[in-house]
Structures are given as C-alpha cells and as structure tokens.
Design an enzyme around this catalytic site. Structure first.
Site, PDB file in Angstrom:
ATOM      1  CB  VAL A  79      16.124  -5.384   0.926  1.00 25.24           C
ATOM      2  CG1 VAL A  79      16.849  -4.674   1.737  1.00 25.24           C
ATOM      3  CG2 VAL A  79      15.809  -4.320  -0.396  1.00 25.24           C
ATOM      4  CB  CYS A 119      -9.942   1.776  13.553  1.00 26.27           C
ATOM      5  SG  CYS A 119     -10.425  -0.239  13.801  1.00 26.27           S
ATOM      6  CB  ALA A 130      -0.842   0.009   1.213  1.00 28.64           C
ATOM      7  CB  CYS A 160      -6.077  -3.408  11.140  1.00 28.03           C
ATOM      8  SG  CYS A 160      -7.777  -2.748  11.438  1.00 28.03           S
ATOM      9  CG  ASP A 164       1.485  -1.769   8.281  1.00 29.51           C
ATOM     10  OD1 ASP A 164       0.681  -0.864   8.502  1.00 29.51           O
ATOM     11  OD2 ASP A 164       0.854  -2.917   7.857  1.00 29.51           O
ATOM     12  CD  GLN A 221      -2.014  -6.017   3.990  1.00 32.50           C
ATOM     13  OE1 GLN A 221      -1.966  -5.989   5.181  1.00 32.50           O
ATOM     14  NE2 GLN A 221      -0.685  -5.990   3.193  1.00 32.50           N
ATOM     15  CD  GLU A 275       6.208  -6.521  -2.763  1.00 38.88           C
ATOM     16  OE1 GLU A 275       6.476  -5.467  -1.697  1.00 38.88           O
ATOM     17  OE2 GLU A 275       6.290  -7.443  -2.282  1.00 38.88           O
ATOM     18  CE  LYS A 323       3.535  -0.797  13.857  1.00 37.98           C
ATOM     19  NZ  LYS A 323       4.349   0.236  13.210  1.00 37.98           N
ATOM     20  CB  THR A 324      -4.447   1.933   9.457  1.00 39.32           C
ATOM     21  OG1 THR A 324      -4.438   3.217   9.477  1.00 39.32           O
ATOM     22  CG2 THR A 324      -4.922   1.599  11.116  1.00 39.32           C
TER      23      THR A 324
END
Ligand SMILES: Cc1cc2nc3c(=O)[nH]c(=O)nc-3n(C[C@H](O)[C@H](O)[C@H](O)COP(=O)(O)OP(=O)(O)OC[C@H]3O[C@@H](n4cnc5c(N)ncnc54)[C@H](O)[C@@H]3O)c2cc1C
Length: 480
Positions: free
Chosen positions: A133, A424, A67, A224, A381, A98, A89, A389-390
């Site tokens: 990585v 949230c 994201a 989340c 995150d 997610q 990635e 962390k959303t």
C-alpha cells in the site's frame, strides 16, 4: 506438513525437558502457558472445528501480513461464515519469527530457523495480494497499492509493523550493517551478519587485544525494547565462554535514563549488569558513525545548574547537549524506528500530541478501533498506543481486534478490551532469561507466581523451544 513441523519441534522440546526431568505438560504449566493445547496434541488441535461463526458480511482489507496481520486473518476466517478478506503484503516470508533474530546474532540459531513462508500460514479462505500500500484514503474507504492500484474496502485492518530508519544516523545505512564491526539484529540478514562480527570480536579479545563493544538504544519507540540489551548479554556470554571476558569492555549507550520502564525490572537489570561488569551511560543517542575509523558519535544530553529561583526556592536546571565520540571494535546498532511512510503521511496517523512524531495509527488503546474512522482497526507495532511493540502484545491484541471488528460489522459497539499486556523475555545469558511481563500499570504482571525479576532456565526453555511453535502453530493459525 504443518503438523510434521510441530511434531519435530515438540520432539526437540521433549529432549531438552527430559534432561531436566520434566514432562511437556508440566513445563507448559510451569511456564504459565498451559492453555497452549496444540503443543500437547498438535493433530487434535489442527482438527478443531470452527466455533459458531457470524453471518455478517463486508469486505475486509488487512494491510500487512506479519505477526499481527496473519494472526487476525486466521481468526477472522473462523469467526465469519462467509469471510471476504484480502491481505495486502509484499513479502513472501512476512511471517518469519523475528524474536529469534537475537539468537541468530549470537550464533545460537541460524537464519533458516526463523523463516516462514507466508503462503503456508495465510488462511486459504483469504485472498493474498502480493503488493504494497502506498496510500491510505480512509475518507473514500480505499487504499492505493503499488501494482494493483485502488483497492476498496468496507473494513480496514492496519498491521504494517514499523520502519527501520538506519539512514537517520549520519554515515550509516542498512547496507553497512555486517561490515566494519557494525552489527544489528533488527532485520534477519543483519542478524546473520552480526554473528561473524561477534565471533571476530571474541577472537580478538581471546588473542589478548583490549577491545571495546558498544551497544545503542535510540530516541524513538522501538520494537522489543529488550533486544538492544539481549544482544549485549549474549556478547558477554560468548566472551565468558571463550575465557576472553577480561580483555573486553562492554558499554550500553541508551538514549533514556533507565534500563527499563518498570522499576522492578530496572533494578534487576542494574544488578545483572553490575554482576557481569557491563557498563552503561544514560542519555546518549547515536547520531553519526564513521565506519572506516570505527567511531560512534552520540548526542549526550544532561542538565547544568542555572540561576537560583527564589519563588521555587531551587536552582533552575538547564538542559544541554554535547557530542561524545566513542571508538569501538564491535558495535550493535538499534536503529531509530517510525511507522512506515505510507501510514505516517496518511489521515490515519496521530494528528496531535507526542505520538504524532512517529506517525503511528491513532487508535483507542483498549478497543484498537481508530479514533476517527470507526471501520478501521489497527494492531501490532504500528499501533499508536502506549508501549507494547512486541509479539507478546500482538498475541493479546489480535483476539480483541478481531472480535471488535465483528461487533462493528454487526452494527454493535466493540465489546472487547486490550489491557496493555506485553512481555519481554530478556535473555541474560546462554541458558537464562528474565521474563519481564507488564501492562499499562507499569507493574510486573507475571503469568505464573514466580518472582519475575529472577533469571531462570525455565524461561530459556520457553524462549528457545516453546515460543516459536506457539507463534507459528498457535498465534499465526488464530488459535493461541
Ligand atoms: C530483534 C527482535 C527481537 C524481538 N524479540 C521479541 C521477543 O522476544 N518477544 C516478543 O514478543 N517480540 C519480540 N520482537 C517483536 C515482534 O517480532 C514484533 O513486535 C512483531 O513482529 C510485530 O508484528 P507486526 O505484525 O506488527 O509487524 P511485522 O511482523 O513486522 O509485520 C508487518 C508486515 O507489514 C508489511 N508491510 C509494511 N508496510 C506495508 C505496506 N505499505 N503495505 C503492505 N504491507 C506492508 C511488512 O512487509 C511486514 O510483513 C522482536 C523483534 C525483533 C526485530
């Protein structure tokens, strides 16, 4: 192809809204996302030209194309006239949605509904290196990858997300999720395997058996924070739907001592739990599982009264821990989480204080610039900043980080600040959501003047029909 998909999603949304007598424009306004113009007219939005782009040069490496990594890459190619960007990635479906995994776990969506192919969303102006990585070496401006070895950069963006540590729970591993009544919606396959387990649990209750449902929340920061409760509310909804609720006990075992860090949302959740006869026991951290016997073991921490302290004129309170064994028929596990190993062991991780525990990237919380390496930014995150962390936080962070990176590339100080916004959408039932928005002030920060502690159907519409297209065709494309 992308526009066809948006059109299809908009068609679905319009059908749902029509039942409620609302237009798409009104619904977007009501949901406080009136600026999501691409949902009103997708073709026009995709034809939007670049704003004035900067001529600054430099090789940018973005590690992680989820994201956060994909969104910032898409915005940077708009901001730079000659972008030189490499996204590292490994996963070909890294952009999958997610937040939909909770809905998959409860059978509202299927796994296919959230899947996104990275190649369709990474900007064509950026190079995609399908690799991982394994080492960050910021003193030499380079990363080392598993397949391609050394990759040098002038500027680095760390967007690796986080690592799920199921194996930190004795007796548990990722492979066990989906068997022995143990589900977890924290990865897409786990979510898909959770739904049959939930169905079995509901049918056992319907057959007259008395059943126990257990829901956990670990002692680490998690992405989340609402998801461990959302899946519990949805289990409740499925039991009610099957007229089997009376035969099931549903109990939440969080490590913390509150339902939510924001007092207003905490109180609202307690009332929602009481109204649904859902139980909870604070200060329980899952440490072991016996899948065969279906027994969960928690470390329960509590305080006992010690000696009288004549100076403070109160009793000392002594912390104690005891193990508690809980049998279950269905258990939803939220695993302990940390930064990925490569980040955790690197010089980029916090070197001091409590944040060092998770190995999160040490950033200035407002500019998202690394505190010790000025050419490094981080977001998503993996960011070592309070809360957030959303995906909702990412939506605010990527515009800040992108502009600040361009500022630094131009030899200026960062100009943009992230205010700690996070959101949230707490699913409380099939059909209702409480939209818990807040920031570093730990106060509700609703985008729209409606009581944010109320469960509403409009937020369900937002969650189920609007946020996914906003994510895929707004945020990942760097335009919302
Ligand atoms: C069940 C669930 C429910 C959720 N519900 C919501 C919600 O309702 N609302 C909301 O706003 N958010 C929600 N979220 C959270 C949201 O999905 C995340 O916060 C968001 O995806 C974070 O983006 P990210 O880019 O930081 O991480 P990710 O999207 O996870 O991407 C990180 C990427 O980095 C890659 N990577 C990792 N290590 C390396 C490496 N060493 N080298 C190269 N690449 C690497 C990974 O392969 C991955 O693709 C939910 C999440 C879950 C799991």
């Amino acid at each position: 192809m992308i526009n066809e998909n948006v059109d299809l999603l908009c068609e679905q949304l319009d059908k749902e809204l029509c039942k409620r007598g609302l237009s798409r424009r009104d619904a977007l306004k009501l949901a406080g996302v009136g600026t999501a113009s691409f949902l009103l007219n997708p073709s026009e939005a995709s034809a939007a030209t670049k704003a004035v782009a900067s001529d600054v040069k430099g090789k940018i490496v973005i590690v992680g194309g989820g994201a956060a990594g994909c969104s910032i890459a898409s915005l940077l190619v708009k901001k730079l006239s000659n972008p030189n960007i490499t996204i590292i990635e490994p996963n070909a479906t890294s952009v999958s949605y997610q937040p939909g995994q909770t809905l998959i776990g409860a059978g509202v969506w299927q796994k296919e509904d959230i899947l996104g192919q990275s190649q369709d969303f990474f900007p064509s102006e950026a190079k995609w290196m399908q690799d991982s990585v394994i080492e960050f070496d910021p003193d030499k401006n380079r990363v080392i990858t598993a397949q391609n070895g050394e990759v040098k950069y002038d500027f680095l963006v760390v967007a690796t997300g986080l690592q799920l540590n199921y194996d930190k729970i004795d007796g548990l591993s990722r492979d066990i999720i989906g068997s022995n009544g143990i589900g977890s919606v924290y990865f897409a396959d786990g979510a898909a395997k959770t739904w049959p387990l939930m169905q079995k649990f509901v049918s056992e209750a319907k057959s007259g058996k008395k059943v126990e449902g257990v829901f956990t929340h670990p002692n680490t920061p998690i992405k989340c924070g609402g998801a461990p409760k959302k899946i519990m509310y949805l289990t409740n909804a499925r039991l009610v739907e099957a007229k089997a609720r009376d035969n099931a006990t549903l109990t939440f075992y969080p490590n913390g001592g509150k339902m939510f860090g924001v007092p207003e949302y905490h109180e609202a959740i307690v009332k929602q739990f009481e109204a649904r006869d859902m139980k909870w026991h604070y200060k329980h951290n899952l440490v072991a599982v016996d899948p065969g016997k279906k027994i969960a073991t928690f470390d329960h921490s509590y305080l006992v009264k010690g000696e009288w302290d004549p100076d403070l004129e109160e009793f000392d309170m002594i912390p104690q821990v005891k193990q508690v064994k809980v049998p279950f028929d269905f258990m939803h596990v939220t695993p302990p989480m940390s930064a990925p190993d490569a980040v955790k062991k690197s010089p980029l991780a916090w070197q001091r204080g409590s944040a060092s525990k998770g190995g999160w990237v040490e950033l200035k919380k407002e500019t998202l610039q690394h505190t010790r390496y000025a050419n490094v930014f981080g977001l998503g995150d993996v960011a070592g900043i309070p809360m957030g962390k959303t995906g909702g936080s990412v939506r605010k962070q990527y515009t800040v980080a992108a502009q600040n990176l361009v500022d630094v590339m131009s030899g200026k100080a960062p100009t943009q600040k992230y205010g700690g916004y996070t959101v949230c959408p707490l699913i409380t039932d099939i059909g209702t959501v409480m939209l818990a928005e807040f920031d570093w002030s730990k106060k509700p920060t609703p985008s729209f003047p409606l009581d944010p502690t109320k469960e509403r159907w409009i937020w369900w519409i937002l969650k189920v029909y609007m946020l996914k297209p906003m994510y895929f065709y707004g945020m990942l494309k760097g335009r919302a």
